[in-house]
Design a protein around this motif. Structure first.
Motif, PDB file in Angstrom:
ATOM      1  N   LEU A   1       6.901  57.709  15.635  1.00 38.78           N
ATOM      2  CA  LEU A   1       7.153  56.487  14.872  1.00 38.78           C
ATOM      3  C   LEU A   1       7.300  55.254  15.760  1.00 38.78           C
ATOM      4  O   LEU A   1       7.506  54.154  15.264  1.00 38.78           O
ATOM      5  N   ARG A   2       7.196  55.429  17.076  1.00 38.54           N
ATOM      6  CA  ARG A   2       7.368  54.309  18.004  1.00 38.54           C
ATOM      7  C   ARG A   2       6.101  54.026  18.812  1.00 38.54           C
ATOM      8  O   ARG A   2       6.168  53.484  19.899  1.00 38.54           O
ATOM      9  N   LEU A   3       4.963  54.402  18.293  1.00 34.78           N
ATOM     10  CA  LEU A   3       3.728  54.282  19.065  1.00 34.78           C
ATOM     11  C   LEU A   3       2.825  53.140  18.630  1.00 34.78           C
ATOM     12  O   LEU A   3       1.891  52.793  19.339  1.00 34.78           O
ATOM     13  N   VAL A   4       3.073  52.574  17.466  1.00 37.45           N
ATOM     14  CA  VAL A   4       2.258  51.457  16.981  1.00 37.45           C
ATOM     15  C   VAL A   4       3.188  50.303  16.627  1.00 37.45           C
ATOM     16  O   VAL A   4       4.371  50.491  16.371  1.00 37.45           O
ATOM     17  N   PHE A   5       2.609  49.100  16.608  1.00 30.99           N
ATOM     18  CA  PHE A   5       3.392  47.901  16.353  1.00 30.99           C
ATOM     19  C   PHE A   5       3.588  47.717  14.855  1.00 30.99           C
ATOM     20  O   PHE A   5       2.626  47.836  14.089  1.00 30.99           O
ATOM     21  N   PRO A   6       4.801  47.435  14.405  1.00 32.12           N
ATOM     22  CA  PRO A   6       5.049  47.268  12.969  1.00 32.12           C
ATOM     23  C   PRO A   6       4.222  46.125  12.376  1.00 32.12           C
ATOM     24  O   PRO A   6       4.065  45.068  12.992  1.00 32.12           O
ATOM     25  N   PRO A   7       3.677  46.316  11.169  1.00 34.28           N
ATOM     26  CA  PRO A   7       2.825  45.301  10.540  1.00 34.28           C
ATOM     27  C   PRO A   7       3.490  43.937  10.367  1.00 34.28           C
ATOM     28  O   PRO A   7       2.831  42.905  10.492  1.00 34.28           O
ATOM     29  N   ALA A   8       4.789  43.906  10.091  1.00 42.56           N
ATOM     30  CA  ALA A   8       5.465  42.610   9.925  1.00 42.56           C
ATOM     31  C   ALA A   8       5.407  41.813  11.225  1.00 42.56           C
ATOM     32  O   ALA A   8       5.152  40.606  11.218  1.00 42.56           O
TER      33      ALA A   8
ATOM     34  N   LEU B   1      13.863  46.855  21.945  1.00 42.58           N
ATOM     35  CA  LEU B   1      13.238  46.902  20.622  1.00 42.58           C
ATOM     36  C   LEU B   1      11.728  46.721  20.706  1.00 42.58           C
ATOM     37  O   LEU B   1      10.980  47.325  19.944  1.00 42.58           O
ATOM     38  N   ILE B   2      11.258  45.885  21.634  1.00 41.33           N
ATOM     39  CA  ILE B   2       9.826  45.609  21.746  1.00 41.33           C
ATOM     40  C   ILE B   2       9.081  46.760  22.408  1.00 41.33           C
ATOM     41  O   ILE B   2       8.022  47.174  21.948  1.00 41.33           O
ATOM     42  N   HIS B   3       9.625  47.292  23.511  1.00 42.45           N
ATOM     43  CA  HIS B   3       8.856  48.302  24.260  1.00 42.45           C
ATOM     44  C   HIS B   3       9.715  49.365  24.942  1.00 42.45           C
ATOM     45  O   HIS B   3       9.251  50.471  25.172  1.00 42.45           O
ATOM     46  N   GLY B   4      10.948  49.023  25.259  1.00 43.06           N
ATOM     47  CA  GLY B   4      11.798  49.976  25.980  1.00 43.06           C
ATOM     48  C   GLY B   4      12.036  51.256  25.213  1.00 43.06           C
ATOM     49  O   GLY B   4      12.067  52.351  25.794  1.00 43.06           O
TER      50      GLY B   4
ATOM     51  N   TRP C   1      -0.858  55.510  10.681  1.00 44.39           N
ATOM     52  CA  TRP C   1      -1.900  55.227   9.698  1.00 44.39           C
ATOM     53  C   TRP C   1      -1.669  53.921   8.945  1.00 44.39           C
ATOM     54  O   TRP C   1      -2.587  53.392   8.312  1.00 44.39           O
ATOM     55  N   VAL C   2      -0.457  53.381   9.021  1.00 40.92           N
ATOM     56  CA  VAL C   2      -0.161  52.118   8.347  1.00 40.92           C
ATOM     57  C   VAL C   2      -1.001  50.983   8.945  1.00 40.92           C
ATOM     58  O   VAL C   2      -1.467  50.100   8.224  1.00 40.92           O
ATOM     59  N   VAL C   3      -1.209  51.028  10.255  1.00 38.95           N
ATOM     60  CA  VAL C   3      -1.953  49.955  10.932  1.00 38.95           C
ATOM     61  C   VAL C   3      -3.383  49.824  10.395  1.00 38.95           C
ATOM     62  O   VAL C   3      -3.779  48.748   9.951  1.00 38.95           O
TER      63      VAL C   3
ATOM     64  N   LEU D   1      -9.545  43.662  15.032  1.00 38.91           N
ATOM     65  CA  LEU D   1     -10.139  44.999  15.115  1.00 38.91           C
ATOM     66  C   LEU D   1      -9.799  45.652  16.453  1.00 38.91           C
ATOM     67  O   LEU D   1      -9.462  46.841  16.509  1.00 38.91           O
ATOM     68  N   GLY D   2      -9.846  44.874  17.523  1.00 41.07           N
ATOM     69  CA  GLY D   2      -9.443  45.396  18.834  1.00 41.07           C
ATOM     70  C   GLY D   2      -8.004  45.876  18.817  1.00 41.07           C
ATOM     71  O   GLY D   2      -7.680  46.927  19.379  1.00 41.07           O
ATOM     72  N   TYR D   3      -7.142  45.114  18.158  1.00 39.40           N
ATOM     73  CA  TYR D   3      -5.736  45.524  18.043  1.00 39.40           C
ATOM     74  C   TYR D   3      -5.611  46.857  17.284  1.00 39.40           C
ATOM     75  O   TYR D   3      -4.876  47.753  17.700  1.00 39.40           O
ATOM     76  N   VAL D   4      -6.321  46.995  16.165  1.00 35.95           N
ATOM     77  CA  VAL D   4      -6.261  48.241  15.388  1.00 35.95           C
ATOM     78  C   VAL D   4      -6.750  49.410  16.252  1.00 35.95           C
ATOM     79  O   VAL D   4      -6.133  50.482  16.276  1.00 35.95           O
TER      80      VAL D   4
END
Length: 194
Positions: A88-95, A75-78, A10-12, A126-129
């Motif tokens: 907690l590993r399903l969305v990309f961190p906002p930073a 760290l990126i995808h593995g 939900w942070v995204v 928006l596509g990314y979200v």
């Protein structure tokens, strides 16, 4: 550094949807009609689907062979492939997204006008979200109807059966265009159709 990869889904939308709305409003303030902004936004979403596919196929699944490249890949995808149901590993961190926004903004600004750049970039954002929320839902939701049910099967097939095919998350369009669709025989077997 692994803790930096953990993000609640939900942070995204909480962080990025207000930015998307501001970008659309900026293009309207600069003289575009709402209809024009909607069309530019749709184009941005469409371009995002190609970026999504390209990043997933060529960056997230890159072959690595050194300690540092293996660590970066993990760290990126593995870590997501190792723990595909970790919420907690399903969305990309906002930073990370914020850092990537700078070069993507510059790319859009290099070919678009100052008044169209915000709407086009906002459409991509928006596509990314939509992509990140869809990705979370495909792992933790229980869709009962297509297209979500199809996308869940399609994505889980990528995780658990054929990791070198099916790179699209929100669509299989680019897999079809670039020849990375899983074979229909394997997909049918996975989906219980044969």
């Amino acid at each position: 550094m692994e803790f930096l990869t953990l993000t609640k889904w939900w942070v995204v939308p909480v962080i990025w949807l207000p930015v998307v709305c501001w970008l659309f409003a900026k293009s309207v303030q600069m003289g575009h009609t709402v209809r024009e902004v909607v069309l530019m936004a749709l184009f941005g979403v469409f371009v995002w689907t190609l970026i999504e596919y390209t990043l997933h196929r060529f960056l997230f699944h890159i072959e690595t062979n050194s300690y540092w490249s293996n660590t970066a890949h993990y760290l990126i995808h593995g870590c997501h492939h190792k723990h595909p149901m970790d919420s907690l590993r399903l969305v990309f961190p906002p930073a990370g997204t914020a850092i990537l926004c700078v070069p993507f903004w510059n790319i859009v600004a290099s070919f678009a006008t100052p008044s169209t750049t915000p709407a086009l970039f906002g459409g991509g954002l928006l596509g990314y979200v939509m992509y990140d929320c869809t990705h979370y839902y495909l792992h933790h939701g229980q869709p009962s109807k297509d297209p979500a049910k199809y996308l869940k099967r399609y994505h889980l097939n990528h995780h658990f059966r054929i990791q070198d095919k099916g790179f699209g998350i929100t669509s299989s369009l680019w897999d079809a265009i670039f020849g990375t669709l899983p074979s229909s025989k394997i997909a049918a077997k996975h989906n219980g159709l044969s």
